[in-house]
Design an enzyme around this catalytic site. Structure first.
Site, PDB file in Angstrom:
ATOM      1  N   ARG A 184      11.237  49.848  18.321  1.00 38.59           N
ATOM      2  CA  ARG A 184      11.974  50.763  18.672  1.00 38.59           C
ATOM      3  C   ARG A 184      11.109  52.046  19.503  1.00 38.59           C
ATOM      4  NH1 ARG A 184      14.657  47.254  18.012  1.00 38.59           N
ATOM      5  NH2 ARG A 184      16.613  46.938  16.559  1.00 38.59           N
ATOM      6  N   SER A 233      22.493  53.163  13.637  1.00 35.58           N
ATOM      7  CA  SER A 233      21.503  52.583  12.472  1.00 35.58           C
ATOM      8  C   SER A 233      20.597  54.012  12.374  1.00 35.58           C
ATOM      9  CB  SER A 233      20.490  51.581  12.961  1.00 35.58           C
ATOM     10  OG  SER A 233      21.123  50.395  12.891  1.00 35.58           O
ATOM     11  N   GLU A 303      15.475  56.546  13.101  1.00 35.28           N
ATOM     12  CA  GLU A 303      15.723  56.092  14.160  1.00 35.28           C
ATOM     13  C   GLU A 303      16.811  56.930  15.135  1.00 35.28           C
ATOM     14  OE1 GLU A 303      18.111  51.738  15.926  1.00 35.28           O
ATOM     15  OE2 GLU A 303      16.819  51.952  14.194  1.00 35.28           O
TER      16      GLU A 303
END
Length: 311
Positions: A184, A233, A303
């Site tokens: 990520r 998420s 995130e």
């Protein structure tokens, strides 16, 4: 617009110098809540929707370097704070949402193209390997920046190169190796806007590709609160752990703050039940992080991107 070098302002506050092309749009005090999945947050000082890559490059080249710039895709992985964003938001719309097959395994995708469009175009061209993008609620620009992934695959597995407009207005082509992908994360320069990307898959049969897309869609429907106001998420999976499991074990399933709630269906999703503010959602996320740290000793990392100023 404040921050346009040497421009002054035309009547109504729009910049004289670096004026956008006829089909581009520049909006002052633009509401961002309708453009993000949480449906919360304040306004952008300016919202720019370019019609062409050239217009975007020219506009940024004339924009004072002190003005913050925020690229905006589908607004799925984003909290805009209630005081809004005190700079320029760049939204890539339909002119940047085209996808085409270059050969039997390669796709050229606009930075504003959705994961659904990329995967369905790949299916029609018999290109397998990008089905996972069907499950990510975002656009190509976001996938490239955040190394978006799901179901065992991530952008780093399929990206060949991307074209970006730097904050200075300069154009560059970056290869996947230059982005130094990790989980990520990428080394995409701060303020850079991805205007297109080249993905490479492998030869496949459209029927088999569609079957995999259907499997992914069914899995998401069963496990995620897709019909809610959410941001996707919330936290990254820590090494050796699943974020949702840590949240659940910390007793946060269904936890509320105002009209913000931890999803009962998937505990790594935060929800706006109707009238939550961005402050409610962010504070709930921080409470979850605190409880997880106390329970397991693990510090969850956001995130979801959080931008702007508090009200």
């Amino acid at each position: 617009m404040p921050g346009i070098a040497g421009s002054g302002e035309a009547e109504g506050g729009a910049p004289r110098q670096a004026a956008p092309a006829a089909q581009s749009r520049l909006t002052q005090n633009a509401a961002l809540a309708p453009l993000v999945w949480f449906k919360t947050g304040g306004k952008a000082a300016w919202l720019f929707e370019p019609a062409t890559v050239e217009d975007l490059a020219k506009f940024l080249a004339n924009l004072d370097a002190s003005v913050p710039v925020l690229p905006l895709g589908l607004g799925s992985n984003l909290i805009v704070r209630d005081g809004g964003f005190p700079g320029l938001v760049v939204r890539l719309g339909k002119p940047f949402a085209k996808v085409e097959a270059l050969d039997a395994t390669t796709l050229r995708c606009g930075g504003g193209a959705s994961g659904i469009l990329v995967s369905s175009t790949a299916r029609d061209a018999g290109i397998a390997g990008v089905e996972f993008l069907r499950s990510i609620p975002g656009t190509v620009g976001g996938f490239v920046r955040m190394n978006g992934g799901a179901y065992g695959r991530e952008t780093a597995d399929v990206l060949v190169e991307c074209d970006v407009i730097l904050r200075s207005g300069a154009r560059r082509t970056l290869t996947a190796s230059e982005l130094n992908y990790t989980y990520r994360h990428s080394d995409l320069p701060a303020g850079a806007i991805v205007v297109s990307a080249t993905f490479r898959g492998e030869p496949g049969q459209p029927a088999a590709i569609q079957a995999e897309m259907d499997r992914i869609a069914a899995s998401r429907e069963a496990s995620q609160p897709l019909r809610s106001k959410t941001g996707g998420s919330t936290f990254k999976n820590p090494p050796g752990h699943k974020a949702w499991q840590l949240v659940d074990e910390a007793g946060c399933r269904g936890l509320k703050r105002g009209d913000a709630q931890v999803s009962d269906k998937h505990t790594n999703f935060l929800l706006n039940l109707g009238n939550a503010t961005s402050a409610d959602i962010e504070a709930l996320g921080e409470e979850v992080r605190t409880r997880v740290k106390e329970k397991s000793g693990v510090t969850l990392e956001w995130e979801i991107q959080r931008v702007g100023v508090a009200k």
